[in-house]
Design a protein around this motif. Structure first.
Motif, PDB file in Angstrom:
ATOM      1  N   VAL A 152      23.590  43.538  -9.433  1.00  0.00           N
ATOM      2  CA  VAL A 152      24.037  43.694 -10.725  1.00  0.00           C
ATOM      3  C   VAL A 152      24.601  42.445 -11.465  1.00  0.00           C
ATOM      4  N   LEU A 153      24.452  41.916 -12.616  1.00  0.00           N
ATOM      5  CA  LEU A 153      24.882  40.833 -13.092  1.00  0.00           C
ATOM      6  C   LEU A 153      26.480  41.221 -13.670  1.00  0.00           C
ATOM      7  N   ARG A 154      27.124  39.990 -13.733  1.00  0.00           N
ATOM      8  CA  ARG A 154      28.459  39.969 -14.131  1.00  0.00           C
ATOM      9  C   ARG A 154      28.449  38.961 -15.304  1.00  0.00           C
ATOM     10  N   ILE A 155      28.662  39.141 -16.286  1.00  0.00           N
ATOM     11  CA  ILE A 155      28.813  38.301 -17.454  1.00  0.00           C
ATOM     12  C   ILE A 155      30.100  38.093 -17.930  1.00  0.00           C
ATOM     13  N   HIS A 156      30.399  36.818 -18.073  1.00  0.00           N
ATOM     14  CA  HIS A 156      31.739  36.150 -18.630  1.00  0.00           C
ATOM     15  C   HIS A 156      31.477  35.878 -20.132  1.00  0.00           C
ATOM     16  N   THR A 157      32.055  36.219 -20.777  1.00  0.00           N
ATOM     17  CA  THR A 157      31.938  35.654 -22.401  1.00  0.00           C
ATOM     18  C   THR A 157      33.245  35.922 -23.272  1.00  0.00           C
ATOM     19  N   ALA A 158      33.214  34.892 -24.290  1.00  0.00           N
ATOM     20  CA  ALA A 158      34.434  35.250 -25.059  1.00  0.00           C
ATOM     21  C   ALA A 158      34.212  36.467 -25.972  1.00  0.00           C
ATOM     22  N   HIS A 159      33.254  36.929 -25.963  1.00  0.00           N
ATOM     23  CA  HIS A 159      32.896  38.249 -27.012  1.00  0.00           C
ATOM     24  C   HIS A 159      33.253  39.484 -26.112  1.00  0.00           C
ATOM     25  N   ALA A 160      33.679  39.241 -25.008  1.00  0.00           N
ATOM     26  CA  ALA A 160      34.400  40.340 -24.283  1.00  0.00           C
ATOM     27  C   ALA A 160      35.672  40.192 -23.296  1.00  0.00           C
ATOM     28  N   GLN A 161      36.728  40.734 -23.641  1.00  0.00           N
ATOM     29  CA  GLN A 161      37.930  40.429 -23.036  1.00  0.00           C
ATOM     30  C   GLN A 161      37.715  40.411 -21.237  1.00  0.00           C
ATOM     31  N   GLU A 162      37.115  41.460 -21.007  1.00  0.00           N
ATOM     32  CA  GLU A 162      36.691  41.591 -19.437  1.00  0.00           C
ATOM     33  C   GLU A 162      35.424  41.528 -19.172  1.00  0.00           C
ATOM     34  N   PRO A 163      34.902  41.151 -17.979  1.00  0.00           N
ATOM     35  CA  PRO A 163      33.369  40.970 -17.514  1.00  0.00           C
ATOM     36  C   PRO A 163      32.448  42.160 -18.007  1.00  0.00           C
ATOM     37  N   LEU A 164      31.432  41.987 -18.455  1.00  0.00           N
ATOM     38  CA  LEU A 164      30.440  43.004 -18.581  1.00  0.00           C
ATOM     39  C   LEU A 164      29.449  42.992 -17.451  1.00  0.00           C
ATOM     40  N   PHE A 165      28.636  43.990 -17.317  1.00  0.00           N
ATOM     41  CA  PHE A 165      28.022  44.112 -16.105  1.00  0.00           C
ATOM     42  C   PHE A 165      26.710  44.805 -16.530  1.00  0.00           C
ATOM     43  N   GLY A 166      25.575  44.431 -16.019  1.00  0.00           N
ATOM     44  CA  GLY A 166      24.120  45.001 -16.259  1.00  0.00           C
ATOM     45  C   GLY A 166      23.226  44.333 -15.578  1.00  0.00           C
ATOM     46  N   MET A 167      21.686  44.244 -15.983  1.00  0.00           N
ATOM     47  CA  MET A 167      20.831  44.062 -15.212  1.00  0.00           C
ATOM     48  C   MET A 167      19.637  43.098 -16.172  1.00  0.00           C
ATOM     49  N   PHE A 168      20.009  42.910 -17.161  1.00  0.00           N
ATOM     50  CA  PHE A 168      18.953  41.946 -18.229  1.00  0.00           C
ATOM     51  C   PHE A 168      19.871  41.070 -19.072  1.00  0.00           C
ATOM     52  N   PHE A 169      19.620  39.916 -18.853  1.00  0.00           N
ATOM     53  CA  PHE A 169      20.403  39.108 -19.908  1.00  0.00           C
ATOM     54  C   PHE A 169      19.094  38.240 -20.501  1.00  0.00           C
ATOM     55  N   GLY A 170      19.228  38.009 -21.599  1.00  0.00           N
ATOM     56  CA  GLY A 170      18.264  37.231 -22.448  1.00  0.00           C
ATOM     57  C   GLY A 170      18.978  36.412 -23.593  1.00  0.00           C
ATOM     58  N   THR A 171      18.157  35.356 -24.143  1.00  0.00           N
ATOM     59  CA  THR A 171      18.649  34.493 -25.441  1.00  0.00           C
ATOM     60  C   THR A 171      17.551  33.785 -25.689  1.00  0.00           C
ATOM     61  N   GLY A 172      17.879  33.170 -26.983  1.00  0.00           N
ATOM     62  CA  GLY A 172      16.504  32.576 -27.597  1.00  0.00           C
ATOM     63  C   GLY A 172      15.640  33.546 -28.202  1.00  0.00           C
ATOM     64  N   GLY A 173      14.246  33.406 -27.824  1.00  0.00           N
ATOM     65  CA  GLY A 173      13.310  34.295 -28.235  1.00  0.00           C
ATOM     66  C   GLY A 173      13.545  36.042 -27.935  1.00  0.00           C
ATOM     67  N   ILE A 174      14.115  36.056 -27.062  1.00  0.00           N
ATOM     68  CA  ILE A 174      14.382  37.428 -26.391  1.00  0.00           C
ATOM     69  C   ILE A 174      15.304  38.060 -27.559  1.00  0.00           C
ATOM     70  N   THR A 175      16.240  37.571 -27.869  1.00  0.00           N
ATOM     71  CA  THR A 175      17.066  38.269 -29.047  1.00  0.00           C
ATOM     72  C   THR A 175      16.282  38.365 -30.371  1.00  0.00           C
ATOM     73  N   GLN A 176      15.312  37.156 -30.671  1.00  0.00           N
ATOM     74  CA  GLN A 176      14.644  37.396 -31.766  1.00  0.00           C
ATOM     75  C   GLN A 176      13.573  38.308 -31.732  1.00  0.00           C
ATOM     76  N   GLY A 177      13.128  38.628 -30.374  1.00  0.00           N
ATOM     77  CA  GLY A 177      12.056  39.494 -30.193  1.00  0.00           C
ATOM     78  C   GLY A 177      12.796  41.038 -30.288  1.00  0.00           C
ATOM     79  N   ILE A 178      14.001  41.140 -30.070  1.00  0.00           N
ATOM     80  CA  ILE A 178      14.712  42.665 -30.258  1.00  0.00           C
ATOM     81  C   ILE A 178      14.566  42.789 -31.655  1.00  0.00           C
TER      82      ILE A 178
END
Length: 354
Positions: free
Chosen positions: A167-193
């Motif tokens: 399981v992925l653990r994501i640390h980001t300023a957009h969440a006070q606590e870590p997020l957990f998930g299975m697929f992270f993407g950026t760049g063309g991935i978010t544009q594609g969504i």
């Protein structure tokens, strides 16, 4: 009858199998009494026509508790209730965002002494996670089959298996606590969504058909070297403990899924590590030759970093972004907002498939 389920073996000559998800073949003991609890998200794409058929099944199996959940707070409360009831198998009737919220609650709050088994229905708009570790068939047929299986005394069938995934653990300023998930993407991935939501879903298409069509159109635009659909973005990355490197990137993926929608598997690293990390740099060379192989997880002689193709299995990725990112279909951040994101292994989850 042998009360054992076997974990899935996804290894093969062209797979970037790791000990974390694909090479475990020993039997895994499962307790004889499966206590099933069901989370239903009525706002998920596959449930927007109502939960009538699901609640008809609930009447057939009144001993199985159901909880409607719309928000992360609802999910946390429901999981705490399930833990108090002794539930050890949680069915998720929702989409990728619902699964991400369940994983985040399980790994943040630890409501169970031991993590329950998870069972995922195809009830989302895309259901990419369900395509990898979920139950086969429609959400209604899968729910009825799962309830009957959980009620039975013995839990071994010829097609039963437990699939273990990091399981992925994501640390980001957009969440006070870590997020957990299975697929992270950026760049063309978010544009594609965004493209899929505005241009494909408006046609009434959903699921893997919609995601596959959007991907085909985006890849076609790249092959024609058109930038109207996918534009490069500058990203700084540090993998494991390596020095930071800047790229002009089209796509960045970090995932623990072994299969994406439409059977895509765009990672071809061979290292033993829990996270699949893939980068497609701006202006890649020999796309027509390399992509058919690389999208299926197969190495290609031209699919090398010098030509714009990077893929490794890693422990940790640190990124400096100026664009949004997605975690299991949920979008975080805005364009022009510089922020750091750390993606690392956060544990393991076990999914049951029957």
């Amino acid at each position: 009858m042998n009360d054992l389920l076997h974990e899935a073996v996804l290894d093969g000559p062209d797979r970037s199998a790791t000990v974390y998800s694909a090479t475990i073949s020993r039997p895994t003991p499962v307790v004889k009494t499966m206590r099933l609890g069901v989370l239903n998200n009525p706002l998920s794409g596959g449930n927007r026509n109502g939960l009538g058929a699901i609640y008809t099944i609930q009447k057939e199996f009144p001993q199985i508790p159901h909880r409607e959940v719309n928000t992360p707070e609802d999910i946390s409360a429901a999981l705490s209730d399930f833990a108090e009831r002794g539930i050890n198998l949680v069915a998720i009737n929702g989409g990728d965002g619902t699964i991400q919220a369940v994983l985040t609650s399980l790994f943040r709050k630890l409501p169970f002494q031991f993590h329950p088994l998870l069972s995922v229905l195809r009830a989302g708009t895309t259901s990419m996670i369900a395509g990898d570790v979920g139950l086969c068939g429609s959400r209604v047929s899968a729910m009825r089959k799962l309830c009957a299986w959980a009620k039975a005394t013995h839990h071994s069938t010829p097609h039963s298996e437990i699939i273990r995934r990091p399981v992925l653990r994501i640390h980001t300023a957009h969440a006070q606590e870590p997020l957990f998930g299975m697929f992270f993407g950026t760049g063309g991935i978010t544009q594609g969504i965004e493209f899929c939501r505005t241009r494909i879903h408006s046609l009434g298409l959903r699921g893997e058909i919609a995601a596959g069509l959007a991907t085909a159109m985006l890849l076609a635009s790249l092959l024609r070297k058109r930038s109207s659909y996918v534009t490069p973005t500058r990203i700084s990355t540090s993998v494991n403990q390596s020095p930071t490197t800047q790229y002009e990137c089209l796509i960045v993926i970090v995932s623990t899924l072994e299969r994406l929608f439409a059977g895509l598997r765009p990672y071809w690293g061979r290292e033993i590590a829990p996270l699949h990390y893939t980068v497609l740099r701006a202006n890649p060379k020999y796309m027509c030759r390399t992509l058919p192989a690389l999208l299926r997880g197969r190495k290609h002689p031209y699919g090398i970093p010098e030509h714009g193709y990077i893929s490794h299995n890693v422990e940790r990725v640190c990124l400096q972004l100026e664009c949004p990112f997605t975690l299991d279909g949920e979008l975080f951040g805005i364009n022009g907002d510089s922020h750091q994101v750390v993606v690392e292994s956060g544990g393991h989850a076990s999914f049951i498939r029957i």
